[in-house]
Scaffold this active site. Structure first.
Site, PDB file in Angstrom:
ATOM      1  N   SER A 160       0.801  -1.234   0.000  1.00  0.00           N
ATOM      2  CA  SER A 160       0.000   0.000   0.000  1.00  0.00           C
ATOM      3  C   SER A 160       0.822   1.268   0.000  1.00  0.00           C
ATOM      4  O   SER A 160       0.285   2.342  -0.269  1.00  0.00           O
ATOM      5  CB  SER A 160      -0.915   0.026   1.215  1.00  0.00           C
ATOM      6  OG  SER A 160      -2.027  -0.773   0.969  1.00  0.00           O
ATOM      7  N   LYS A 187       0.595   3.554  -2.880  1.00  0.00           N
ATOM      8  CA  LYS A 187      -0.614   4.345  -3.182  1.00  0.00           C
ATOM      9  C   LYS A 187      -0.368   5.850  -3.277  1.00  0.00           C
ATOM     10  O   LYS A 187      -0.821   6.487  -4.242  1.00  0.00           O
ATOM     11  CB  LYS A 187      -1.718   4.015  -2.176  1.00  0.00           C
ATOM     12  CG  LYS A 187      -2.242   2.584  -2.356  1.00  0.00           C
ATOM     13  CD  LYS A 187      -3.146   2.141  -1.221  1.00  0.00           C
ATOM     14  CE  LYS A 187      -3.598   0.686  -1.430  1.00  0.00           C
ATOM     15  NZ  LYS A 187      -4.348   0.178  -0.257  1.00  0.00           N
ATOM     16  N   TYR A 190      -2.702  -2.610 -10.505  1.00  0.00           N
ATOM     17  CA  TYR A 190      -2.746  -2.418  -9.050  1.00  0.00           C
ATOM     18  C   TYR A 190      -1.895  -3.471  -8.328  1.00  0.00           C
ATOM     19  O   TYR A 190      -1.077  -3.146  -7.464  1.00  0.00           O
ATOM     20  CB  TYR A 190      -4.202  -2.458  -8.559  1.00  0.00           C
ATOM     21  CG  TYR A 190      -4.292  -2.431  -7.050  1.00  0.00           C
ATOM     22  CD1 TYR A 190      -3.988  -1.269  -6.340  1.00  0.00           C
ATOM     23  CD2 TYR A 190      -4.643  -3.579  -6.323  1.00  0.00           C
ATOM     24  CE1 TYR A 190      -4.040  -1.246  -4.951  1.00  0.00           C
ATOM     25  CE2 TYR A 190      -4.696  -3.563  -4.938  1.00  0.00           C
ATOM     26  CZ  TYR A 190      -4.387  -2.393  -4.257  1.00  0.00           C
ATOM     27  OH  TYR A 190      -4.418  -2.373  -2.884  1.00  0.00           O
ATOM     28  N   TYR A 221      -4.570   3.902   7.526  1.00  0.00           N
ATOM     29  CA  TYR A 221      -5.815   3.121   7.613  1.00  0.00           C
ATOM     30  C   TYR A 221      -6.756   3.740   8.640  1.00  0.00           C
ATOM     31  O   TYR A 221      -6.792   4.955   8.798  1.00  0.00           O
ATOM     32  CB  TYR A 221      -5.531   1.658   7.956  1.00  0.00           C
ATOM     33  CG  TYR A 221      -4.485   1.037   7.082  1.00  0.00           C
ATOM     34  CD1 TYR A 221      -4.581   1.140   5.706  1.00  0.00           C
ATOM     35  CD2 TYR A 221      -3.409   0.375   7.631  1.00  0.00           C
ATOM     36  CE1 TYR A 221      -3.619   0.568   4.884  1.00  0.00           C
ATOM     37  CE2 TYR A 221      -2.450  -0.202   6.823  1.00  0.00           C
ATOM     38  CZ  TYR A 221      -2.561  -0.096   5.449  1.00  0.00           C
ATOM     39  OH  TYR A 221      -1.621  -0.647   4.655  1.00  0.00           O
ATOM     40  N   VAL A 272       0.974  -3.614   4.138  1.00  0.00           N
ATOM     41  CA  VAL A 272       0.877  -4.871   4.882  1.00  0.00           C
ATOM     42  C   VAL A 272       2.160  -5.704   4.861  1.00  0.00           C
ATOM     43  O   VAL A 272       2.280  -6.658   5.614  1.00  0.00           O
ATOM     44  CB  VAL A 272      -0.282  -5.762   4.379  1.00  0.00           C
ATOM     45  CG1 VAL A 272      -1.626  -5.172   4.753  1.00  0.00           C
ATOM     46  CG2 VAL A 272      -0.183  -5.999   2.891  1.00  0.00           C
TER      47      VAL A 272
END
Ligand code: GLN
Length: 610
Positions: free
Chosen positions: A66, A69, A191, A243, A261
């Site tokens: 992530s 991103k 992705y 998050y 993660v």
């Protein structure tokens, strides 16, 4: 000092202390992620000028997950512009898990680009017709952020591709509401690949440092995305990067950050540095346990929280004085000094220091306003100790200049020339239709000029007569016969305005005394720059040190206007003194006296600065 690498030593100690923490679990929902050594632990910090501090397993490569991103979001902003991107993904924190299957009910948009739904929408914006083109462009962007060629971990990609059905569900849900229009498998291909890009802590720290440096990679100098795009990226990192822990994170750590993660966290201290931590054990939310601890401690130990106290505005005006109180270095006679003390009341000097951002400039503007209302007509702002004026500070200064338009007040900007970080101020002069601004080399020059105008206004014209030798300070106390002897060996020289009278580095074989006009003593600071350190007027000697050491000239002397001077060669003065030793004795005595005065003056100035 024991260890000169103080930041590196600090990070190593932090690493050792936090290593003991074995809380949390490695993520296994992507099967390949479960194969990592859970004890791995690396930290790396990179400053915006490219200094790298690494410790522990900083060179272990791991999939970025992530943490990709924010970088893809930045790339999308750069590619499509903010408006278009905002149609596809919002900027609202969700308070839900990163893989929540939720969209904004009113707009069908995913809430923000840091959760999977938003990241997949961002990936769609970065998907091209050909999958390999999409991959190549994504890798190119990530590599430019990292400053080296990055690659994809194909087994992680395969693993997620084969099991990532939740992300598939999110993509299809967005297809259902026409939020994405491309084939979901094409979008997911990009992705999953962006999540599988391999980085180590150093790579991630450079990527974060590129954001800290407003989009310019500190290692390569490459401008990867524009500062406006970086601002948007950092904003969503700050509110949504961690998050559903983002609120608490903002409260505790207060830095824009993103976690993944695989156990990575990248954090940004805007304008200062990028920080990366890798440790695979995650808490229930999905954030690296040790990674969070490192960021929390680092921010705490060095007051890096965005809202922590950082600057002391009280000191922005370092010193303030009026022209009557402190005079220029120009040599004046008694009558002139009286006039200056009496009439030179409309000139003030503000000696500024520190970075001038909005809050600091507001104080300066307020002080300028107060001085003007007390009748001050000219204010010299000394920027010598100002490292930068930021855009906010400049914007406020423009308004100050506007407000002073038509009042007849002049602001002299001193020490702004040749300073890259202050070029914004110099540029203002071009648009200054009312002529409020004047660029001056230094405060002393502006002050001397003002004094000259005050003296002229009082009807006293500057000395036009040429000064007799007996009136020169170095020859004080000599009798008429001795003066006549000096006269016989004196030459006269005249200099045009701006002409160099003595040059630094030349052999000192003669000295001059000024009979008419004034000259400036300047020390060279570079090929084009010089600092004016003193002014010399009628009756004063130039380069008289030649009598003592006969070494090289230490400064340049430049004529301010037309100057008439006497010149004496050291040799001829020495020869004269062989017959009349009293001449040399008197001259040396007078030199000592004038040195003493100069020293006293310097001492007074130093104590006035305290
Ligand atoms: N590839 C991962 C996923 O979509 C990234 C998640 C993460 O790092 N939080 O599930």
């Amino acid at each position: 000092m024991r260890d000169q690498d103080i930041v590196g030593a600090y990070l190593s100690r932090l690493h050792a202390e936090i290593s003991a923490n074995r809380d949390g679990e490695v993520a296994t929902y992507i099967p390949e992620l479960g194969r990592v050594d859970p004890d791995k632990f690396g930290i790396c910090a990179v400053t915006i000028d490219g200094q790298v501090y690494c410790t522990g397993d900083w060179d272990s490569e791991v999939s970025i997950q992530s943490v990709s991103k924010p970088f893809m979001y930045g790339a999308a902003l750069s590619e499509h512009g903010r408006e278009r991107v905002l149609e596809h993904v919002g900027v609202e924190p969700t308070g839900e898990m990163f893989n929540a299957i939720v969209l904004d009910e009113a707009t069908n948009r995913p809430f923000n680009p840091m959760v999977n739904a938003g990241a997949i929408a961002t990936s769609e914006l970065m998907t091209l017709d050909d999958r390999s083109d999409s991959t190549a462009r994504m890798l190119d962007i990530m590599s430019r952020f990292a400053g080296r060629d990055l690659d994809i971990d194909t087994s992680v990609f395969r693993s997620e591709h084969d099991t990532g059905h939740r992300n598939r569900a999110i993509a299809y849900m967005m297809l259902n509401t026409a939020m994405i229009r491309r084939a979901p498998e094409d979008v997911l291909d990009l992705y999953f690949k962006q999540c599988a890009v391999l980085v180590n802590c150093r790579d991630l720290a450079v990527m974060a440092a590129t954001l800290a440096a407003h989009g310019r990679n500190p290692m390569t100098g490459d401008r990867v995305i524009a500062p406006d795009n970086v601002r948007d990226v950092l904003s969503v990192m700050a509110s949504c990067g961690m998050y559903d822990y983002a609120g608490q994170w903002g409260f505790d750590v207060g830095l824009p950050a993103k976690s993944g993660v695989s156990g990575l966290i990248g954090a940004v201290v805007p304008g200062q540095l990028g920080l990366a931590v890798f440790s695979p054990r995650l808490d229930a939310v999905g954030n690296s346990v040790r990674g969070m601890e490192v960021c929390r401690r680092f921010a705490e130990d060095f007051g890096l929280h965005s809202f922590s106290e950082r600057t002391d505005l009280r000191s922005v005006i370092r010193r303030e004085y009026r022209s009557g109180e402190i005079q220029s270095r120009n040599v004046r006679d008694g009558r002139e000094i009286d006039i200056i003390r009496r009439d030179a009341t409309e000139f003030a000097v503000l000696d500024l220091q520190g970075p001038l951002f909005f809050g600091a400039m507001e104080r300066v503007a307020r002080r300028v306003g107060a001085l003007v209302s007390k009748g001050v007509r000219e204010i010299a702002l000394d920027f010598r100790r100002v490292a930068l004026v930021d855009t906010g500070g400049l914007a406020l200064f423009v308004r100050l200049v506007d407000a002073l338009g038509g009042t007849g007040v002049t602001l002299h900007l001193a020490e702004v020339r040749y300073r890259d970080s202050l070029s914004g101020l110099v540029d203002l002069v071009t648009d200054d239709a009312d002529g409020v601004l004047k660029i001056v080399d230094d405060v002393d020059g502006a002050l001397a000029d003002y004094e000259n105008r005050v003296i002229a206004k009082a009807g006293l014209t500057q000395e036009t007569q040429k000064l007799a030798l007996s009136d020169h300070a170095v020859f004080e106390g000599l009798d008429a016969g001795e003066i006549a002897q000096l006269q016989s060996i004196a030459g006269t020289l005249s200099f045009a305005p701006g002409e160099v009278m003595l040059k630094a580095g030349d052999d000192a074989k003669a000295f001059l005394t000024v009979a008419r006009g004034t000259a400036s003593v300047t020390v060279p600071l570079g090929p084009e720059r010089a600092r004016r350190v003193a002014s010399i007027g009628p009756g004063q000697a130039i380069g008289e040190m030649a009598l003592l050491d006969g070494g090289k000239r230490s400064a340049n002397i430049v004529a301010d206007g037309p100057v008439l001077a006497y010149i004496f060669s050291v040799e001829s003065i020495r020869a004269l003194s062989d017959d009349s030793p009293r001449i040399m004795e008197k001259i040396l005595g007078n030199m000592v006296l004038s040195l003493t005065h100069r020293l006293r003056r310097t001492n007074d100035e130093l104590s006035a600065m305290e």
